[in-house]
Structures are given as C-alpha cells and as structure tokens.
Design a protein around this motif. Structure first.
Motif, PDB file in Angstrom:
ATOM      1  N   ALA A 197      11.129  -4.911  -3.492  1.00 26.53           N
ATOM      2  CA  ALA A 197      12.237  -4.781  -4.441  1.00 26.53           C
ATOM      3  C   ALA A 197      13.564  -5.210  -3.828  1.00 26.53           C
ATOM      4  O   ALA A 197      14.495  -5.597  -4.545  1.00 26.53           O
ATOM      5  CB  ALA A 197      12.335  -3.331  -4.930  1.00 26.53           C
ATOM      6  N   ASP A 198      13.650  -5.175  -2.509  1.00 26.93           N
ATOM      7  CA  ASP A 198      14.872  -5.557  -1.814  1.00 26.93           C
ATOM      8  C   ASP A 198      14.862  -7.038  -1.410  1.00 26.93           C
ATOM      9  O   ASP A 198      15.827  -7.521  -0.822  1.00 26.93           O
ATOM     10  CB  ASP A 198      15.028  -4.695  -0.547  1.00 26.93           C
ATOM     11  N   SER A 199      13.794  -7.741  -1.771  1.00 21.60           N
ATOM     12  CA  SER A 199      13.669  -9.139  -1.372  1.00 21.60           C
ATOM     13  C   SER A 199      14.491 -10.049  -2.281  1.00 21.60           C
ATOM     14  O   SER A 199      14.811  -9.688  -3.422  1.00 21.60           O
ATOM     15  CB  SER A 199      12.200  -9.573  -1.428  1.00 21.60           C
ATOM     16  N   PRO A 200      14.858 -11.236  -1.784  1.00 24.01           N
ATOM     17  CA  PRO A 200      15.587 -12.189  -2.630  1.00 24.01           C
ATOM     18  C   PRO A 200      14.745 -12.579  -3.851  1.00 24.01           C
ATOM     19  O   PRO A 200      13.527 -12.693  -3.752  1.00 24.01           O
ATOM     20  CB  PRO A 200      15.799 -13.395  -1.699  1.00 24.01           C
ATOM     21  N   SER A 244       0.798  -1.224   0.000  1.00 21.98           N
ATOM     22  CA  SER A 244       0.000   0.000   0.000  1.00 21.98           C
ATOM     23  C   SER A 244       0.832   1.277   0.000  1.00 21.98           C
ATOM     24  O   SER A 244       0.294   2.362  -0.160  1.00 21.98           O
ATOM     25  CB  SER A 244      -0.942   0.009   1.211  1.00 21.98           C
ATOM     26  N   SER A 245       2.149   1.152   0.178  1.00 22.96           N
ATOM     27  CA  SER A 245       2.999   2.341   0.249  1.00 22.96           C
ATOM     28  C   SER A 245       4.296   2.119  -0.529  1.00 22.96           C
ATOM     29  O   SER A 245       4.643   0.989  -0.880  1.00 22.96           O
ATOM     30  CB  SER A 245       3.342   2.661   1.708  1.00 22.96           C
ATOM     31  N   VAL A 246       5.009   3.204  -0.761  1.00 20.03           N
ATOM     32  CA  VAL A 246       6.315   3.105  -1.418  1.00 20.03           C
ATOM     33  C   VAL A 246       7.270   2.280  -0.565  1.00 20.03           C
ATOM     34  O   VAL A 246       8.070   1.488  -1.087  1.00 20.03           O
ATOM     35  CB  VAL A 246       6.893   4.505  -1.683  1.00 20.03           C
ATOM     36  N   ALA A 247       7.184   2.435   0.747  1.00 18.76           N
ATOM     37  CA  ALA A 247       8.050   1.647   1.638  1.00 18.76           C
ATOM     38  C   ALA A 247       7.794   0.153   1.452  1.00 18.76           C
ATOM     39  O   ALA A 247       8.736  -0.651   1.444  1.00 18.76           O
ATOM     40  CB  ALA A 247       7.807   2.048   3.093  1.00 18.76           C
ATOM     41  N   ASP A 248       6.532  -0.231   1.285  1.00 15.41           N
ATOM     42  CA  ASP A 248       6.195  -1.635   1.038  1.00 15.41           C
ATOM     43  C   ASP A 248       6.818  -2.115  -0.279  1.00 15.41           C
ATOM     44  O   ASP A 248       7.380  -3.204  -0.353  1.00 15.41           O
ATOM     45  CB  ASP A 248       4.675  -1.823   0.956  1.00 15.41           C
ATOM     46  N   LEU A 249       6.698  -1.294  -1.311  1.00 14.00           N
ATOM     47  CA  LEU A 249       7.237  -1.671  -2.622  1.00 14.00           C
ATOM     48  C   LEU A 249       8.760  -1.770  -2.584  1.00 14.00           C
ATOM     49  O   LEU A 249       9.343  -2.663  -3.211  1.00 14.00           O
ATOM     50  CB  LEU A 249       6.798  -0.658  -3.677  1.00 14.00           C
TER      51      LEU A 249
END
Length: 279
Positions: free
Chosen positions: A205-208, A196-201
């Motif tokens: 994007a930083d996930s394996p 729901s937020s840029v922080a979530d996205l």
C-alpha cells in the motif's frame, strides 16, 4: 477462435514461480494485491509479447479487456492501461480501445482457493456480459488476466465475447498454470508469497502507483479484528474510505464468507474514527 499467450508457463511439477526473470514470485504476489509499478511492468511485457507473436494488422480494430468483474476491479484490470499505452507506441496504426466485461454477482469465497467444481459454480456460463451499446462485432478482443489454472473463467469470457460478436479472442496471461491445475492451493499459494502478513500488505500500500483492488478488499475484510486495525492504522484515510466503499459496492455484506468480517471492519473503523475525533 483464439490465441493464448503467457509471460510464464508453470510445469505440472513446478513448486512455484522463480525468484528472478520476467515474473518473479514476489512481484507476482505484490501485483495481486495492488502494486501498480509491477502492473506496469507486466502490462508492457504482455504488449511486447503480443506485438511480437500476433503482429496486428495496420488499422485493425482491437478491444482490450481484463477478467470480468462486478463493481470493484481485480488486479488484472491494472494491466489494461499499460498494455494499451505500450501497444499504441509499438503499433500506432492499430485502433485500440479499452473494454470492460461485466460479471454478475461476487464469488462466495476466495476464488484462488476453489476447486474446479466450486469455480464452475462461481463463474457460470452466463455470468459475464458486454454492454450491448458497445459495438464489438467483427473486432479482435485481447483479454488480459493474471493466471490461467482451470480455464473456467476463460470459457465464460469466450462465451460472452463470442455472443457480443468478437471475430477473434486473444487470452494473455501473466502466468499459465493450467498444467498444474490439479493442485487446488496452487493459485492461493502464489498470491501469498509476498503478502502473507499485514506488514506485507502495508508495504504494498505504501508502494508507488498503489492501485487497491478487489482481492485486497476481501483479504482485509476476512482478517481478524487485530489485523484489520493494524492495516487501517497504517494506511491513509483515503485508502480506509476506499476499502469500506469497495466492500459495500461489491455486496460483501450479502456473502456469508465475508458478512461477519465486514461488520467487524466497520466497528474497527468507527472506533478509530472516534479515537481520532477525541485526540
């Protein structure tokens, strides 16, 4: 002829997905925006379910595809590789081959938020096709997708795969929400649980095994200048380049719902490039 299999089925009165189990709400949402680790989990689970229910014949010729797309793959495409790999370990004698279904055009907005009439206009009966050089005649086709709501996309897939000569089509879904199809915001709500937020996205994007997809591209293009800048600053330059390229290849500049946002994204990206060059 076809079979339909799902990892999770939503009841008509369901408020949403569970918080645990095979398809937790947060994991489904992260998958829709590119979490490749979750894609692997879902793809393998679909293979397990397919092998258990269908029990393919030794030597059977099976093509595996995702939902149809134009230039930039949807989240569903990331299910194909783990599905195929898992099936090759479960049924080594089966002849498995990935297949792409091509889609003409791009949705004029967020397909997940569209009602039945808008979906029918976005995905017409002749919007999908299989490369005629690929011999699908007489083969079984497994079509992997994230969710079934109205069934509009499924009908379009059936049309092009039957025309290509498929002998049988299996539709495999992470979620079957057809019973709740009367709730127009259902799919969109499910998508946003953990995005729901840029922080979530940025966390996704930083996930394996991050695999950016068309939904992520459209989401960033549709965001405000402030949100676009926050996302572009938080991801590697390679993801920024992918995002701009994906928007171009999907023709978003020619879609009114995205044209203004894409111009804004280009300006934000150019400003960040200038700042980096003078730093």
């Amino acid at each position: 002829m076809f079979d339909r299999i799902a990892l999770h089925t939503l009841a008509a009165d369901a408020c949403g997905l569970p918080t645990d189990g095979l398809v937790p709400a947060a994991n489904y949402s992260r998958f829709k925006y590119g979490d490749g680790q979750v894609s692997m989990t879902f793809g393998r689970a679909l293979a397990d379910r397919f092998n258990e229910i269908v029990d393919p014949r030794p030597g059977e010729r099976i093509f595996v595809t995702s939902s149809g797309y134009g230039a930039v793959p949807p989240a569903a495409r990331s299910l194909v590789a783990p599905f195929v790999a898992r099936m090759r370990s479960l049924a080594p004698s089966v002849q498995l081959q990935p297949l792409r279904v091509h889609r003409l055009g791009v949705s004029p907005g967020d397909y997940a938020a569209m009602d039945l009439e808008a979906r029918a206009q976005a995905v017409g009966a002749k919007s999908m096709h299989v490369d005629p050089r690929i011999d699908v005649a007489g083969a079984r086709v497994v079509a992997l997708d994230d969710i079934r709501v109205t069934g509009t996309h499924e009908l379009a897939m059936d049309g092009c795969l039957n025309e290509a000569g498929a002998s049988w089509i299996d539709h495999l879904y992470v979620i079957d929400a057809h019973a709740a199809a009367g709730r127009p915001t259902l799919e969109s709500d499910l998508n946003e649980v953990a995005a729901s937020s840029v922080a979530d996205l940025l966390a996704i994007a930083d996930s394996p095994r991050f695999v950016p997809n068309a939904r992520l591209a459209k989401r960033i293009v549709s965001s405000s200048a402030h949100e676009q800048e926050a996302f572009l600053r938080g991801v590697p330059v390679s993801v920024r380049a992918w995002l701009l390229d994906a928007a171009e290849r999907d023709g978003l500049a020619h879609v009114p719902a995205y044209a203004t946002g894409l111009r804004r994204l280009r300006l934000v990206s150019a400003r960040l490039d200038r700042a980096a060059a003078t730093a």
